[in-house]
Design an enzyme around this catalytic site. Structure first.
Site, PDB file in Angstrom:
ATOM      1  CG  ASN A   1      -0.466  -0.320   2.511  1.00  0.00           C
ATOM      2  OD1 ASN A   1       0.539  -1.011   2.654  1.00  0.00           O
ATOM      3  ND2 ASN A   1      -1.125   0.180   3.533  1.00  0.00           N
TER       4      ASN A   1
ATOM      5  CD  GLU B   1      -1.262   4.847   4.562  1.00  0.00           C
ATOM      6  OE1 GLU B   1      -0.723   5.702   5.300  1.00  0.00           O
ATOM      7  OE2 GLU B   1      -1.991   3.923   4.996  1.00  0.00           O
TER       8      GLU B   1
ATOM      9  CB  CYS C   1      -5.236  -1.425  -1.558  1.00  0.00           C
ATOM     10  SG  CYS C   1      -6.533  -0.582  -0.655  1.00  0.00           S
TER      11      CYS C   1
ATOM     12  CD  GLU D   1      -5.420  -5.974  -0.988  1.00  0.00           C
ATOM     13  OE1 GLU D   1      -4.779  -4.904  -0.884  1.00  0.00           O
ATOM     14  OE2 GLU D   1      -6.349  -6.280  -0.217  1.00  0.00           O
TER      15      GLU D   1
ATOM     16  CB  CYS E   1     -10.801  -2.451   0.847  1.00  0.00           C
ATOM     17  SG  CYS E   1     -10.143  -2.001  -0.766  1.00  0.00           S
TER      18      CYS E   1
ATOM     19  CB  CYS F   1      -8.655  -4.750  -3.134  1.00  0.00           C
ATOM     20  SG  CYS F   1      -7.481  -3.387  -2.962  1.00  0.00           S
TER      21      CYS F   1
END
Ligand code: THU
Length: 130
Positions: free
Chosen positions: A45, A47, A56, A58, A89, A92
């Site tokens: 991930n 940010e 993210c 994935e 999430c 994803c």
């Protein structure tokens, strides 16, 4: 896929997780994708101070695979430092769905090497597909 093989993949995702860029949440996630030709791609991930721009782990791994020519996800592994195996999430799950079929193996794990193996219909029932 047996336990030894799964643990090897979890270890790779746990290792790459250290590279996650998470100054805001401090919640590091690592992912590994294996394509139809057994090529492996990793992701973390990433940010951003403008929070909505966060990507993210994935999706980072999947987008890396697609960039290199991946057509189908054979295996996807995702790990975080959670008590239970991490739960991806919704965004994803939908991106996984785009490149998955019923044979795609989805491994949810944590840094203790606990894991759950799922398929796309379990993780995203009645999924949207064009
Ligand atoms: N995150 C992932 O990398 N994958 C998920 O499936 C859930 C959330 C990241 C995004 C953000 O950097 C942090 O976890 C906290 O939401």
């Amino acid at each position: 896929m047996d336990d030894t093989e799964i643990k090897k993949l979890l270890k790779k995702a746990i290792d790459v997780r250290n590279n996650a860029y998470t100054p805001y949440s401090n919640f590091k996630v690592g992912a590994l994708v294996i394509d139809e030709n057994n090529n492996e791609y990793v992701g973390v991930n990433v940010e951003n101070g403008s929070f909505g721009l966060t990507n993210c782990a994935e999706r980072t791994a999947i987008f890396s695979g697609i960039t290199s020519g991946m057509k189908k996800i054979n295996v996807l592994v995702v790990v975080a430092n959670t008590t239970e195996p991490v739960s991806p999430c919704g965004a994803c799950r939908q991106v996984m769905s785009e490149f998955s079929d019923e044979k795609t193996i989805i491994i949810l794990g944590n840094t203790n090497m606990d894991y759950k193996v799922m398929d796309i219909n379990e993780i995203l029932p009645y999924r949207f597909k064009l």
